[in-house]
Scaffold this motif. Sequence first.
Motif, short mmCIF file in Angstrom:
data_model
loop_
_atom_site.label_atom_id
_atom_site.label_comp_id
_atom_site.label_asym_id
_atom_site.label_seq_id
_atom_site.Cartn_x
_atom_site.Cartn_y
_atom_site.Cartn_z
N ALA A 2 -6.45 4.45 -0.05
CA ALA A 2 -5.25 3.65 -0.31
C ALA A 2 -5.61 2.32 -0.96
O ALA A 2 -4.92 1.85 -1.87
CB ALA A 2 -4.49 3.41 0.99
N LEU A 53 0.83 -1.21 0.00
CA LEU A 53 0.00 0.00 0.00
C LEU A 53 0.86 1.25 0.00
O LEU A 53 0.51 2.27 -0.62
CB LEU A 53 -0.93 0.00 1.22
CG LEU A 53 -2.08 -1.00 1.16
CD1 LEU A 53 -2.71 -1.17 2.54
CD2 LEU A 53 -3.13 -0.56 0.15
N GLU A 54 1.99 1.21 0.66
CA GLU A 54 2.89 2.36 0.70
C GLU A 54 3.71 2.47 -0.58
O GLU A 54 3.80 3.53 -1.19
CB GLU A 54 3.82 2.24 1.92
CG GLU A 54 4.90 3.32 1.98
CD GLU A 54 4.33 4.73 2.13
OE1 GLU A 54 5.01 5.68 1.70
OE2 GLU A 54 3.20 4.87 2.65
N GLN A 66 -6.47 2.97 -4.60
CA GLN A 66 -5.28 3.22 -5.39
C GLN A 66 -4.56 1.92 -5.74
O GLN A 66 -4.13 1.71 -6.88
CB GLN A 66 -4.33 4.15 -4.63
CG GLN A 66 -2.94 4.31 -5.26
CD GLN A 66 -2.98 4.92 -6.65
OE1 GLN A 66 -3.95 5.59 -7.01
NE2 GLN A 66 -1.93 4.69 -7.44
N ALA A 74 -5.52 0.63 6.95
CA ALA A 74 -5.55 1.18 5.60
C ALA A 74 -6.87 1.88 5.33
O ALA A 74 -7.95 1.37 5.65
CB ALA A 74 -5.34 0.07 4.58
N ARG A 94 1.76 3.38 -4.15
CA ARG A 94 0.86 4.51 -4.28
C ARG A 94 1.41 5.59 -5.19
O ARG A 94 0.73 6.57 -5.49
CB ARG A 94 0.53 5.10 -2.91
CG ARG A 94 1.69 5.69 -2.15
CD ARG A 94 1.29 5.95 -0.70
NE ARG A 94 2.37 6.53 0.09
CZ ARG A 94 2.50 7.83 0.32
NH1 ARG A 94 1.62 8.67 -0.18
NH2 ARG A 94 3.50 8.29 1.05
#
Length: 341
Positions: free
Chosen positions: A50, A14-15, A53, A46, A18
């Motif tokens: 997020a 997720l980080e 995305q 989360a 993005r």
Amino acid sequence: MSERGQTLPLIEALERLRWPEALEAYSGLTGQPLLAIDLRDGAPRAGAEAIEQLRRVLSEVPCPTIGLSGQNLDDSARALLASFDVIVTDENEAAAVVDRVRARPQAAAALVQLLRLGEVLDVHEGLIAESLTYSMLQSGPEFAGWLASRERRPAAAVAQEDAVLAERDGRVLRLTLNRPERRNAFSVSMRDRLAELLAAAVADDSVEEIVLCGSGPAFCSGGDLDEFGTLPDPATAHLVRSTRNVARLLAACGPRVTAEVHGACVGAGVELAAFARRVLARGDATFELPEVGMGLVPGAGGTVSIPRRIGRQRTAYMALTGEPIDVSTALRWGLVDRVVD
């Protein structure tokens, strides 16, 4: 942060994913031809933005995406399940996919992009997209390498009329693939004869049922490998598939078709049968999609017919691993409708 090439935990994915650059980081051109994410630990904090995305990235990234799933997934992980190209439940299943993708990154990427696109296409549009993708890969280095590694045998001469036998019994038309000495390898003569017979059946309302079966030890062992690469160029090959398309005709006859399969059902032997309204399989039947290993994608309609039976993710798993599945798995997935003696 995980090392390059390893499975990313969901919270890290997720980080990392993005940023727009993520779509270029994962590609056969960058040495990272797949994106694998471990969903099992979830990402409980989360946010919806997020997750959305990451869902967009999974739908657009130019490589296969693999989700490693398990029991008791949290909401963030469950929200992403349908977005992956393949879902696996253990590292062994993941390894089977990863090995093939790394060996054939171009074909693997083309396959999953085609299957994603196929979810919004009708049968006719899907067959065109499949043929164009197949032709593109025919001119690529992976297929050329596979072709160069083979020792081509002279193609066996079979009269077109003998390649598929037709028997009419009242309102039932039985079509039998008839190259038992080659395990019913799907040759040009077989394709042309089957297309001719199906075209006649499409126009004949008195044919209420069409039974498609095979003689000898196998229903169909796939395309005749000794004919691969014999057309003058990929563009001509696409026009041939568009003009003489057994898959399109089977789809048109689909509600009237019963496929009776046994033994090896490879490539075209799976793809064409899947268009039938009913697929009856003997207990010795196995099902296999080997084309990605040859640097290609299924080219007999399988990216259209098989997802409509078992879904995009299982189709991708079959094609990316190239591993055969047995009849019990095929029945559980919906690739066949009944097992018969």
